[in-house]
Design an enzyme around this catalytic site. Structure first.
Site, PDB file in Angstrom:
ATOM      1  N   GLY A 163      -2.137  -2.305  -6.462  1.00  0.00           N
ATOM      2  CA  GLY A 163      -1.204  -2.140  -5.365  1.00  0.00           C
ATOM      3  C   GLY A 163      -1.184  -3.373  -4.492  1.00  0.00           C
ATOM      4  O   GLY A 163      -2.149  -4.150  -4.463  1.00  0.00           O
ATOM      5  N   SER A 164      -0.105  -3.582  -3.740  1.00  0.00           N
ATOM      6  CA  SER A 164      -0.074  -4.655  -2.749  1.00  0.00           C
ATOM      7  C   SER A 164      -0.776  -4.172  -1.486  1.00  0.00           C
ATOM      8  O   SER A 164      -1.150  -3.004  -1.375  1.00  0.00           O
ATOM      9  CB  SER A 164       1.367  -5.047  -2.444  1.00  0.00           C
ATOM     10  OG  SER A 164       1.937  -5.661  -3.578  1.00  0.00           O
ATOM     11  N   HIS A 205      -3.519  -5.809  -0.365  1.00  0.00           N
ATOM     12  CA  HIS A 205      -4.897  -6.296  -0.437  1.00  0.00           C
ATOM     13  C   HIS A 205      -4.957  -7.817  -0.384  1.00  0.00           C
ATOM     14  O   HIS A 205      -5.975  -8.412  -0.739  1.00  0.00           O
ATOM     15  CB  HIS A 205      -5.569  -5.815  -1.721  1.00  0.00           C
ATOM     16  CG  HIS A 205      -5.497  -4.348  -1.937  1.00  0.00           C
ATOM     17  ND1 HIS A 205      -6.006  -3.453  -1.027  1.00  0.00           N
ATOM     18  CD2 HIS A 205      -4.967  -3.603  -2.939  1.00  0.00           C
ATOM     19  CE1 HIS A 205      -5.794  -2.218  -1.483  1.00  0.00           C
ATOM     20  NE2 HIS A 205      -5.153  -2.286  -2.619  1.00  0.00           N
ATOM     21  N   LYS A 239      -9.262  -2.323 -11.367  1.00  0.00           N
ATOM     22  CA  LYS A 239     -10.140  -1.646 -10.408  1.00  0.00           C
ATOM     23  C   LYS A 239     -10.136  -0.144 -10.731  1.00  0.00           C
ATOM     24  O   LYS A 239      -9.103   0.410 -11.113  1.00  0.00           O
ATOM     25  CB  LYS A 239      -9.663  -1.907  -8.972  1.00  0.00           C
ATOM     26  CG  LYS A 239      -9.834  -3.375  -8.588  1.00  0.00           C
ATOM     27  CD  LYS A 239      -9.628  -3.665  -7.127  1.00  0.00           C
ATOM     28  CE  LYS A 239      -8.180  -3.437  -6.679  1.00  0.00           C
ATOM     29  NZ  LYS A 239      -7.159  -4.007  -7.575  1.00  0.00           N
ATOM     30  N   ASP A 284      -4.471   2.865 -11.439  1.00  0.00           N
ATOM     31  CA  ASP A 284      -4.599   1.557 -12.073  1.00  0.00           C
ATOM     32  C   ASP A 284      -4.997   1.697 -13.532  1.00  0.00           C
ATOM     33  O   ASP A 284      -4.431   1.048 -14.416  1.00  0.00           O
ATOM     34  CB  ASP A 284      -5.626   0.708 -11.309  1.00  0.00           C
ATOM     35  CG  ASP A 284      -5.116   0.288  -9.937  1.00  0.00           C
ATOM     36  OD1 ASP A 284      -4.671  -0.851  -9.800  1.00  0.00           O
ATOM     37  OD2 ASP A 284      -5.116   1.130  -9.015  1.00  0.00           O
ATOM     38  N   HIS A 292      -7.853   1.488   0.641  1.00  0.00           N
ATOM     39  CA  HIS A 292      -6.523   2.073   0.834  1.00  0.00           C
ATOM     40  C   HIS A 292      -6.530   3.035   2.001  1.00  0.00           C
ATOM     41  O   HIS A 292      -5.678   3.899   2.110  1.00  0.00           O
ATOM     42  CB  HIS A 292      -6.074   2.838  -0.408  1.00  0.00           C
ATOM     43  CG  HIS A 292      -6.200   2.056  -1.658  1.00  0.00           C
ATOM     44  ND1 HIS A 292      -7.349   2.036  -2.402  1.00  0.00           N
ATOM     45  CD2 HIS A 292      -5.318   1.246  -2.296  1.00  0.00           C
ATOM     46  CE1 HIS A 292      -7.167   1.249  -3.453  1.00  0.00           C
ATOM     47  NE2 HIS A 292      -5.955   0.754  -3.404  1.00  0.00           N
TER      48      HIS A 292
END
Ligand SMILES: Nc1ncnc2c1ncn2[C@@H]1O[C@H](COP(=O)(O)OP(=O)(O)O)[C@@H](O)[C@H]1O
Ligand SMILES: Nc1ncnc2c1ncn2[C@@H]1O[C@H](COP(=O)(O)OP(=O)(O)O)[C@@H](O)[C@H]1O
Ligand SMILES: [Mg+2]
Ligand SMILES: [Mg+2]
Ligand SMILES: [Mg+2]
Ligand SMILES: [Mg+2]
Lengths: 211, 334, 334, 211
Positions: free
Chosen positions: B57-58, B60, B108, B113, B222
């Site tokens: 995901g964005s 990070h 991860k 994912d 998250h």
């Protein structure tokens, strides 16, 4: 009466509308035990599904399910994307080439969906995931077949969904919480329940059942 | 129109805008595969080398595109904020960087994912590309178990990028690169803490509520809840709490060498990370664990969350050599 | 005891703890002059070279110690948070790095910094050390005037460190290094915006109040009020507002080359800085101004403030060469 | 009666106590038009001053002033450190070697302080700084000399301090605000007023004036 592509399209439209309506609720559920994007993910996915299936006319229900699944896989991401995507793709494989199907056949297709979800998610019943709605509901449909009582199915699906509250998550993000996940509904179970409830609405509206 | 207190235009467009801004800023390092959220090295594909693909995901940042470049990744795939990227995007990344030597996927450990990368791997293999996968699970806040998803992958992932990337750059085989990545995964442990939540732009509100004087120990990247909430404490106490969990899990012996990463989650200033590091250094010294290298900064963030994570990587000669090997990326330069 | 949501032990000890943690993290790069808040290169003094000393209040990390190292500064002096360091500390820094080739003081234009550095310079000159001073004043939010303090020095200072540092490393004379520093100062302009205030640990509460949907345009790096408050806007609009002020002041011509710095103030994630950069790049492109290099990240912060600044540096061949010259510091590596 | 070192030491103790009491207020004033550290800076400085001057006995008032100034220069930082420091160091130079002084002599010493502040700060009257208290108050002391009415001096100092509210800042951090600085007291003027008020208290308490 038999289920046709148009019914499935109507179903998807209803799912899209319902998911959109419940977007904040789903996200809220996911904030409690996940990362707070389930509503966002699902609305993004079904918006794209609608766009896609409105572009074509479908004689083949299998192809329709397949397209829905492909869109979900490629537009949703996260955990729900591959799982919902797999569910529809697998169902589509069973229904390949069929212009119309019975509720029985739909149940068989969903059985393949369940198998797909389990394989992809390495999950089993009781893990506090969408599977806790999909598997029992599918079994219920298969057991009752064309004699299915739709209103009873709705209650049954809701019960399964409610039941996830008591479970400790073993799979998905909520599993990181361990026992702290108990007491919360699983967001994926709730969106799955929406999926089956809307299906029931269509079956009722369109007089596709015995009842 | 009311805007969040964020530099964004449209909550649905943040990933697109970010990628565009990133490629505009670093055309010497990155290019964007047209029509995708995939970023690859400006000079990809690199012939004769195993390729490394990571992503997630964005939100990070600088993970993961910040680590694309010589000595680290070949491609990074950006999902929506906090949402794993989809298989088709990952597949595009794999195809863009493979040169016949195989591709290592660095994943991860999150259900999303895993599933998306696995589907991509299946599709790539169907196209005849050799693919290996490693799964990073460094977060000791979560109990490990074969019956559950297991531990999460957090900041320790960056060490996997660095070390596996260095070995790949030397021309090692896919098997060797996979092996060293798994060695890092075996020897890296992390734990985090959050003081404030973060806001996913499309959600428009904070990911959780937390009292004025509370902190969440064991937070995920998250905004997922951690192990427990407790009263805000001093930097020294926080160092103690996080490090003792990590050390319990790692079972280091006196004389062991480690690399330390003090990672900011997005809203915590560098000053505070250094203050934390003072105590971390002292604790390790008292245990006769020798710190080979310390990395302080933002490596794996959670949007604008205030908080941090501590990562320890147990080193040996091979890992030291690879950690020190050249790297030229936006966020890591050796 | 109630703690701020900060990684600190004692609000009065933050600078001490930070310096200790920094030196523990980077013993290969930095050492701390005993009994002071001065950090110098690990291998200082460097014989045969003009030495560069900068500094200011703490809370702007990685400024200034993050720029100590080969190709940039020789020493950084850290004051209390947002408070200029004292002359005796600056004097210690000067004495520690001078090797008879003279010392350049790089000062940001604040009354406090000016006076403390001037006093230090007088003391150093009295001890026979050759000292030159340059004053950075890149912030176009403040009107320039000889009757007032003039413009503030903000993120543009980092370009002065980089370029003057590179020339000093090549063995140039104090006069030459001073000259090129002044050239950078002439050609660098910045402007910032804040969305949230910051909290000086010893003050224990936010530096200012700001509405839920407001932003402060032209903010300083100490939470000083800016030019005006207005409703929160999109990233594109903010790029427009800041950049047009900068461009008005700089009077660039089509074909000019610039370096761009998109600087986070501490609480704004990298993702948002890149989103801002997209528009900045587009605006410059539309004006036919060519971007030679873009730097995105935290270079000059205001503790944990959410917000950013944009800096443009007009380049020529000399500045390009020096910008690209090697640098090996914590926060800038070439 | 003449002013002796002990009176100055008492004065510094009182300044320290008052500044400490008003720490938050001074910081608040500085948050409005500066960077919010003036109270922190001043308490840090005068705490150190007290520590320093309690370590020695002073026959030489000049030396005492000098020590106070050196501590302020080396412990305060910011703008106020060099300015207050310079003020005391410069006054100390005038008073060098004197075991006791008249109010007139103190006025002369303060005149050097004012010159020092102006030189170091490149500031002048009306710039909305501490100088707007220091310069007129010093002039007032010099004009009235040993016939000074202390209560009137207190009111006069306060007036000067209040007057900074109307000014537009030309020097210091507040200058960056331009016209927006109008309507706020200058923090340094307020701390300077505390300095002169506490001096007056000591002069009164110790019966060091005619009145
Ligand atoms: N391994 C798994 N097997 C079955 N369902 C899963 C699994 N992991 C997650 N889920 C379902 O996905 C839901 C979360 O979806 P979503 O929030 O969209 O993705 P993410 O967790 O990646 O943010 C969970 O509520 C759960 O029902
Ligand atoms: N150039 C100057 N000349 C005279 N006084 C000044 C000057 N600059 C600042 N001051 C005084 O210093 C005060 C601010 O002190 P302080 O807040 O401690 O330092 P800083 O401004 O560096 O944070 C101002 O209120 C003003 O009275
Ligand atoms: Mg989720
Ligand atoms: Mg997610
Ligand atoms: Mg200050
Ligand atoms: Mg101040």
């Amino acid at each position: 009466m038999l289920i046709q592509s148009d019914h499935i399209i109507k179903w998807m439209e209803l799912v899209n509308a319902q998911i959109d309506k419940q977007k904040e609720y789903l996200t809220q559920l996911d904030q409690a035990i996940g990362d707070g994007d389930h509503g966002i993910n699902m609305t993004r996915g079904f918006k794209e599904v609608i766009q896609k299936i409105h572009q074509t006319t479908y004689d083949d229900i299998g192809k329709l399910f397949q397209d829905v699944g492909m869109v979900l896989v490629s537009k949703v991401g996260g955990a729900s994307g591959p799982l919902y995507g797999t569910a529809f793709i697998k169902a589509g494989q069973v229904l390949k080439g069929k212009p119309e199907i019975t509720i029985n056949e739909l149940g068989q297709a969903f059985q393949e969906s369940v198998n797909g979800i389990k394989l992809r998610g390495k999950s089993q019943i009781g893990d506090k995931t969408m599977l806790d709605v999909w598997e029992p509901v599918t079994k219920y449909i298969q057991q009752n077949g064309n004699t299915l009582n739709i209103r009873e199915l709705i209650s049954y699906a809701r019960e399964q969904m409610e039941h996830t509250k008591e479970l400790e998550a073993k799979k998905g993000r909520a599993s990181f919480l361990g026992k702290r996940s108990i007491g919360h509904l699983d967001p994926g179970a709730v969106s799955s329940c929406i999926l089956f409830e809307t299906l029931c609405s269509i079956l009722l509206e369109e007089n596709l059942t015995k009842e | 129109m009311i805007f969040l207190k964020k530099l964004i235009n449209n909550p649905e467009q943040v990933v697109r805008d970010m990628i565009d801004g990133m490629v505009l800023a670093h055309p010497d390092k990155l290019k964007n595969l047209p029509g995708t959220n995939v970023m690859i090295r400006a000079h990809a594909p690199v012939q004769g080398k195993v390729a490394l693909v990571s992503g997630g995901g964005s939100g990070h940042e600088p993970s993961h595109a910040g680590y694309v470049g010589v000595g680290m990744l070949d491609a990074a795939v950006a999902g929506e904020v906090f949402t794993s990227p989809t298989p088709d995007q990952i597949l595009e990344a794999i195809k863009a960087v493979d040169t016949g030597n195989g591709v290592l996927l660095i994943i991860k450990n999150y259900s999303g994912d895993l599933m998306n990368f696995e589907m991509a791997a299946e599709l790539a293999e169907a196209e005849g590309i050799q693919v290996a996968k490693v799964v990073v699970n460094d977060d000791v806040a979560v109990e490990n178990s074969t019956y559950t998803t297991g531990r999460r992958g957090i900041a320790g992932t960056v060490f996997v990028h660095k070390i596996a990337g260095a070995l790949a750059e030397k021309g090692a085989s896919l098997e060797e690169v996979e092996q060293v990545a798994n060695k890092v995964i075996q020897h890296v442990r992390s734990m985090g803490v959050a003081f404030t939540p973060c806001t996913v732009p499309a959600a428009g509100k904070p990911s959780f509520e937390i009292g004025e004087t509370e902190m969440e120990i064991g937070i995920g990247i998250h905004g997922e809840p951690g192990t427990h909430r407790t009263a805000m404490a001093s930097a020294d106490e926080i160092a103690d709490i996080l490090l003792s969990r990590i050390l319990d899990d790692m079972k280091l012996s006196p004389g062991d060498q480690v690399a330390v990463m003090i990672n900011g989650l997005g809203g915590t200033p560098l000053m505070e990370l250094y203050i934390l590091n003072k105590k971390v250094s002292q604790i390790l010294k008292n245990k006769d664990i020798s710190v080979y290298n310390t990395y302080v900064g933002e490596y794996m963030t959670a949007i604008e969350m205030a908080g941090c994570s501590i990562t320890l990587l147990k080193l040996d000669d091979q890992l030291i050599e690879l950690l020190e090997a050249p790297a030229d990326t936006i966020a890591w330069k050796n």
